[in-house]
Design a protein around this motif. Structure first.
Motif, PDB file in Angstrom:
ATOM      1  N   LEU A 173       3.044  62.370 -66.080  1.00 26.33           N
ATOM      2  CA  LEU A 173       1.586  62.293 -66.102  1.00 26.33           C
ATOM      3  C   LEU A 173       0.965  63.684 -66.100  1.00 26.33           C
ATOM      4  CD1 LEU A 173       1.265  59.493 -63.447  1.00 26.33           C
ATOM      5  CD2 LEU A 173       1.124  59.250 -65.915  1.00 26.33           C
ATOM      6  N   ALA A 199      -2.817  64.088 -66.879  1.00 23.38           N
ATOM      7  CA  ALA A 199      -4.147  63.683 -67.331  1.00 23.38           C
ATOM      8  C   ALA A 199      -5.216  64.739 -67.099  1.00 23.38           C
ATOM      9  CB  ALA A 199      -4.558  62.383 -66.646  1.00 23.38           C
ATOM     10  N   GLU A 204      -4.851  57.682 -64.453  1.00 22.12           N
ATOM     11  CA  GLU A 204      -3.928  57.286 -65.523  1.00 22.12           C
ATOM     12  C   GLU A 204      -2.919  56.254 -65.009  1.00 22.12           C
ATOM     13  OE1 GLU A 204      -2.179  56.974 -69.225  1.00 22.12           O
ATOM     14  OE2 GLU A 204      -4.136  57.758 -68.650  1.00 22.12           O
TER      15      GLU A 204
END
Length: 124
Positions: A10, A12, A117
């Motif tokens: 991840l 984001a 996310e």
């Protein structure tokens, strides 16, 4: 390394500089949504098991998400919070590996954008 641990991919938004601030942002979002969160205090030594995720979130999927095929109902999220340069400890790596063996995902979250996310990915 990221290919072996997809929950760690991840990115984001810019990573948090302080884990305490990121934790509070995530807790605020959970409270806003009415979820139950189990977590340890950061200002005192923990009595929780070493390697345990920072946040264990009890949430509920209220609307069908056709993209993820997640059914309506209860769901549990396991979140490990780290700053941009923070690394998982040996104990945390062990817990993550064991959780994966049992079919669970522990998400590594480095920013509030990453947290959002995760929520999107989980149909929340």
């Amino acid at each position: 390394e990221a290919a072996k641990h997809p929950e760690q991919r991840l990115t984001a938004s810019a990573p948090a500089e302080r884990e305490k601030v990121l934790k509070q942002q995530c807790l605020d979002e959970c409270q806003r949504r009415g979820w139950l969160v189990f977590h340890s205090r950061m200002d005192a030594p923990t009595t929780r098991p070493e390697g345990e995720p920072d946040l264990i979130i009890l949430a509920r999927i209220e609307e069908p998400d056709w993209a993820t095929s997640r059914p309506l109902g209860p769901t549990t999220l396991f979140i490990e919070l780290k700053t941009g340069k923070g690394k998982l400890s040996t104990e945390q790596l062990g817990v993550h590996a064991h959780a994966r063996k049992l079919g669970h995902t522990i998400y590594l979250v480095r920013s509030i954008g990453d947290f959002h996310e995760v929520l999107r990915k989980e149909g929340l």
